[in-house]
Design a protein around this motif. Structure first.
Motif, PDB file in Angstrom:
ATOM      1  N   GLY A  87       5.397  -0.325 -12.397  1.00  0.00           N
ATOM      2  CA  GLY A  87       4.124  -0.670 -13.016  1.00  0.00           C
ATOM      3  C   GLY A  87       3.601  -2.070 -12.801  1.00  0.00           C
ATOM      4  N   ALA A  88       4.176  -2.828 -11.869  1.00  0.00           N
ATOM      5  CA  ALA A  88       3.665  -4.177 -11.602  1.00  0.00           C
ATOM      6  C   ALA A  88       2.185  -4.127 -11.247  1.00  0.00           C
ATOM      7  CB  ALA A  88       4.446  -4.833 -10.471  1.00  0.00           C
TER       8      ALA A  88
ATOM      9  N   LYS B 247       0.833  -1.203   0.000  1.00  0.00           N
ATOM     10  CA  LYS B 247       0.000   0.000   0.000  1.00  0.00           C
ATOM     11  C   LYS B 247       0.870   1.256   0.000  1.00  0.00           C
ATOM     12  CE  LYS B 247      -3.969  -0.021   1.950  1.00  0.00           C
ATOM     13  NZ  LYS B 247      -5.124  -0.054   2.899  1.00  0.00           N
ATOM     14  N   ALA B 248       1.957   1.250   0.791  1.00  0.00           N
ATOM     15  CA  ALA B 248       2.859   2.402   0.832  1.00  0.00           C
ATOM     16  C   ALA B 248       3.539   2.612  -0.524  1.00  0.00           C
ATOM     17  CB  ALA B 248       3.905   2.213   1.927  1.00  0.00           C
ATOM     18  N   ALA B 249       3.937   1.509  -1.172  1.00  0.00           N
ATOM     19  CA  ALA B 249       4.580   1.609  -2.493  1.00  0.00           C
ATOM     20  C   ALA B 249       3.584   2.108  -3.537  1.00  0.00           C
ATOM     21  CB  ALA B 249       5.151   0.252  -2.904  1.00  0.00           C
TER      22      ALA B 249
ATOM     23  N   THR C 111      -2.960   2.304  -7.653  1.00  0.00           N
ATOM     24  CA  THR C 111      -3.604   1.332  -6.777  1.00  0.00           C
ATOM     25  C   THR C 111      -3.844   0.042  -7.553  1.00  0.00           C
ATOM     26  OG1 THR C 111      -5.811   2.136  -7.379  1.00  0.00           O
ATOM     27  CG2 THR C 111      -4.785   3.109  -5.411  1.00  0.00           C
ATOM     28  N   GLY C 112      -4.357  -0.957  -6.848  1.00  0.00           N
ATOM     29  CA  GLY C 112      -4.799  -2.171  -7.516  1.00  0.00           C
ATOM     30  C   GLY C 112      -3.765  -3.263  -7.698  1.00  0.00           C
ATOM     31  N   VAL C 113      -2.633  -3.194  -6.992  1.00  0.00           N
ATOM     32  CA  VAL C 113      -1.619  -4.242  -7.101  1.00  0.00           C
ATOM     33  C   VAL C 113      -2.086  -5.486  -6.341  1.00  0.00           C
ATOM     34  CG1 VAL C 113       0.755  -4.903  -6.586  1.00  0.00           C
ATOM     35  CG2 VAL C 113       0.248  -2.584  -7.374  1.00  0.00           C
TER      36      VAL C 113
END
Length: 221
Positions: free
Chosen positions: A203-204, A15-17, A24-26
């Motif tokens: 961009g992961a 979340k911090a990254a 969002t959405g990782v």
């Protein structure tokens, strides 16, 4: 710390990254390879639903029962796939991240047609051109995707890579991002326990984290 606490820490760092990268959405793929079902259940109880396994045979021993207990689990194959295991892989896995050569693509296309079940597929790219590592040559990405899509009728959801050990992963993540953009591939599976925050910056859309959640691998099973 236990699995639940480790999981909370990893999710907090994701979340911090994401915040740092203004995105969002990782998705966290919790890599449970070499850990038995009892080691995985605390993560499921804590709400984790997406998991990764390296080997078809190992996954067959524990995941049918776990999926029966918790039907909304999603299982990713993140290790090499042999063509003679394509039938079992299509039957068990929801996502196969290691489509890395024509023989595998053809075997998967055959089984998908036969079983009427279509796992989401990722093409593995060997961004470091390491001879000992699976994955297509980055220069062959466009042609291989065309084969999968146009000739075999496969839908490729994403690209996946494992940067060379000991190298700065950033350029490899950047290369994979560029290849995905150039070829209209929406998802990127990149980043593991040691570099997933860097991957998110590049961009992961999913990261594969094992030891930071489950601890060191248990090779006794």
């Amino acid at each position: 710390m236990g699995v639940r606490e480790n999981l909370e820490e990893v999710l907090g760092r994701i979340k911090a990254a994401e915040h740092e990268a203004e995105r969002t959405g990782v998705t966290l793929v919790a890599v449970s390879k070499t850990h038995d079902a009892d080691a995985i259940r605390p993560a499921i109880a804590a709400g984790q639903r997406v998991f990764g396994e390296n080997r078809v045979q190992e996954a067959q021993k524990k995941w049918p029962a776990l999926k029966q207990e918790t039907p909304d689990l999603e299982l990713h194959l993140i290790g090499p796939l042999q063509s003679n295991k394509a039938e079992d892989a299509v039957k068990l896995f929801d996502v196969i991240e290691t489509v890395d050569r024509e023989k595998i693509a053809r075997a998967l296309a055959k089984e998908i047609a036969k079983q009427g079940r279509a796992p989401r597929l990722y093409v593995q790219v060997n961004t470091g051109n390491e001879p000992q590592k699976a994955g297509i040559d980055p220069r062959e990405t466009e042609a291989f995707l065309a084969l999968c899509r146009d000739e075999l009728g496969l839908t490729i959801e994403g690209l996946m890579c494992i940067p060379p050990a000991g190298e700065n992963p950033g350029p490899h993540f950047a290369l994979l991002h560029d290849l995905a953009t150039e070829n209209s591939v929406p998802k990127l599976s990149m980043g593991m326990s040691g570099d997933y925050e860097i991957a998110i910056a590049f961009g992961a859309t999913s990261v594969r984290v094992g030891s930071a959640i489950f601890g060191e691998r248990d090779y006794s099973n």
